[in-house]
Design a protein around this motif. Structure first.
Motif, PDB file in Angstrom:
ATOM      1  N   UNK A   1    -124.071  13.617  32.474  1.00 63.25           N
ATOM      2  CA  UNK A   1    -123.034  14.445  31.710  1.00 63.25           C
ATOM      3  C   UNK A   1    -122.016  13.440  30.692  1.00 63.25           C
ATOM      4  N   UNK A   2    -122.021  12.081  31.454  1.00 60.59           N
ATOM      5  CA  UNK A   2    -121.200  11.152  30.855  1.00 60.59           C
ATOM      6  C   UNK A   2    -121.880  10.692  29.813  1.00 60.59           C
ATOM      7  N   UNK A   3    -123.071  10.853  29.476  1.00 63.96           N
ATOM      8  CA  UNK A   3    -123.885  10.257  28.399  1.00 63.96           C
ATOM      9  C   UNK A   3    -124.262  11.093  27.266  1.00 63.96           C
ATOM     10  N   UNK A   4    -124.195  10.802  25.979  1.00 65.82           N
ATOM     11  CA  UNK A   4    -124.343  11.690  24.900  1.00 65.82           C
ATOM     12  C   UNK A   4    -125.871  11.232  24.343  1.00 65.82           C
ATOM     13  N   UNK A   5    -126.323   9.983  24.606  1.00 67.58           N
ATOM     14  CA  UNK A   5    -127.637   9.504  24.105  1.00 67.58           C
ATOM     15  C   UNK A   5    -128.671  10.185  24.961  1.00 67.58           C
ATOM     16  N   UNK A   6    -129.837  10.423  24.312  1.00 69.30           N
ATOM     17  CA  UNK A   6    -131.027  10.966  25.180  1.00 69.30           C
ATOM     18  C   UNK A   6    -131.426   9.930  26.224  1.00 69.30           C
ATOM     19  N   UNK A   7    -131.423   8.559  25.823  1.00 70.71           N
ATOM     20  CA  UNK A   7    -131.767   7.706  26.897  1.00 70.71           C
ATOM     21  C   UNK A   7    -130.554   6.764  27.587  1.00 70.71           C
ATOM     22  N   UNK A   8    -130.774   6.224  28.762  1.00 71.31           N
ATOM     23  CA  UNK A   8    -129.776   5.611  29.609  1.00 71.31           C
ATOM     24  C   UNK A   8    -130.454   4.065  29.486  1.00 71.31           C
ATOM     25  N   UNK A   9    -129.498   2.950  29.489  1.00 67.11           N
ATOM     26  CA  UNK A   9    -129.878   1.665  29.953  1.00 67.11           C
ATOM     27  C   UNK A   9    -129.815   1.481  31.238  1.00 67.11           C
ATOM     28  N   UNK A  10    -130.725   1.043  32.012  1.00 62.47           N
ATOM     29  CA  UNK A  10    -130.725   0.867  33.247  1.00 62.47           C
ATOM     30  C   UNK A  10    -130.906  -0.568  33.600  1.00 62.47           C
ATOM     31  N   UNK A  11    -130.046  -1.172  34.498  1.00 58.00           N
ATOM     32  CA  UNK A  11    -130.248  -2.724  34.705  1.00 58.00           C
ATOM     33  C   UNK A  11    -130.267  -2.705  36.167  1.00 58.00           C
ATOM     34  N   UNK A  12    -131.463  -3.635  36.547  1.00 54.48           N
ATOM     35  CA  UNK A  12    -131.693  -3.965  37.918  1.00 54.48           C
ATOM     36  C   UNK A  12    -131.432  -5.205  38.302  1.00 54.48           C
ATOM     37  N   UNK A  13    -130.397  -5.482  39.349  1.00 54.43           N
ATOM     38  CA  UNK A  13    -130.151  -6.957  39.952  1.00 54.43           C
ATOM     39  C   UNK A  13    -130.363  -6.784  41.234  1.00 54.43           C
ATOM     40  N   UNK A  14    -131.370  -7.868  41.728  1.00 52.94           N
ATOM     41  CA  UNK A  14    -131.789  -8.297  42.927  1.00 52.94           C
ATOM     42  C   UNK A  14    -132.364  -6.708  43.479  1.00 52.94           C
ATOM     43  N   UNK A  15    -133.292  -5.897  42.628  1.00 52.69           N
ATOM     44  CA  UNK A  15    -133.851  -4.812  43.179  1.00 52.69           C
ATOM     45  C   UNK A  15    -133.182  -3.314  43.213  1.00 52.69           C
ATOM     46  N   UNK A  16    -131.709  -3.539  42.664  1.00 50.52           N
ATOM     47  CA  UNK A  16    -131.008  -2.333  42.864  1.00 50.52           C
ATOM     48  C   UNK A  16    -130.641  -2.179  41.314  1.00 50.52           C
ATOM     49  N   UNK A  17    -130.942  -0.655  40.826  1.00 53.06           N
ATOM     50  CA  UNK A  17    -130.746  -0.198  39.608  1.00 53.06           C
ATOM     51  C   UNK A  17    -129.505   0.348  39.514  1.00 53.06           C
ATOM     52  N   UNK A  18    -128.714   0.160  38.082  1.00 53.71           N
ATOM     53  CA  UNK A  18    -127.708   1.041  37.819  1.00 53.71           C
ATOM     54  C   UNK A  18    -127.745   1.241  36.422  1.00 53.71           C
ATOM     55  N   UNK A  19    -126.971   2.386  35.788  1.00 51.45           N
ATOM     56  CA  UNK A  19    -126.730   2.212  34.516  1.00 51.45           C
ATOM     57  C   UNK A  19    -125.613   1.272  34.140  1.00 51.45           C
ATOM     58  N   UNK A  20    -125.795   0.576  33.044  1.00 48.38           N
ATOM     59  CA  UNK A  20    -124.844  -0.286  32.732  1.00 48.38           C
ATOM     60  C   UNK A  20    -124.997  -0.824  31.274  1.00 48.38           C
ATOM     61  N   UNK A  21    -123.901  -0.744  30.412  1.00 42.41           N
ATOM     62  CA  UNK A  21    -124.075  -1.432  29.039  1.00 42.41           C
ATOM     63  C   UNK A  21    -123.630  -2.842  28.866  1.00 42.41           C
TER      64      UNK A  21
END
Length: 135
Positions: free
Chosen positions: A83-103
């Protein structure tokens, strides 16, 4: 990278908050590490950080639908609210195999985090805070 090191040390706690700026970097987790185990965990985490750096793990970046991101990210972190995001897609970043949404800006691989060091662990009200710095 803190998430990956925690799991390698046997603590698969859900990450609830991260602050990655130079003035006070830390990651918070839902779960508690017993007081007598914290000094040893700091040593273990620093050993695991060195392993992760030596492995030179590439950072991944992709776009996902909100639904796919929610399904993938909330399996472990439990901190993704679409609900925090208004865009239909989310940028997901993976560092050392762990993913999170982050800009934000990220390293190209774990090798760039040379000098990464855990400086302390505090627990309060069921939350473990792992503090770190970069050399």
């Amino acid at each position: 990278m803190v998430d990956a090191a925690m799991v390698r040390c046997g603590y698969n706690f859900p990450a609830t908050k991260g602050y990655h700026f130079l003035d006070a970097p830390c990651v918070e987790y839902k779960g508690t590490v017993e007081a007598e185990k914290r000094p040893g965990l700091i040593v273990q985490l620093n050993e695991k950080f060195k392993e992760l750096i030596d492995e030179d793990i590439p950072t991944t970046i992709c776009q996902m639908t909100k639904e796919d991101a929610e399904e993938k990210l909330n399996k472990v972190q439990e901190n993704f609210d679409p609900r925090m995001f208004t865009d239909p897609t989310i940028r997901v970043v993976g560092i050392c195999g762990f993913d999170c949404c982050c800009g934000g800006t990220h390293v190209k691989s774990s090798k760039e985090l040379e000098g990464f060091k855990v400086t302390g662990i505090k627990c309060k009200k069921g939350i473990t805070k792992v503090k770190y710095n970069l050399g």
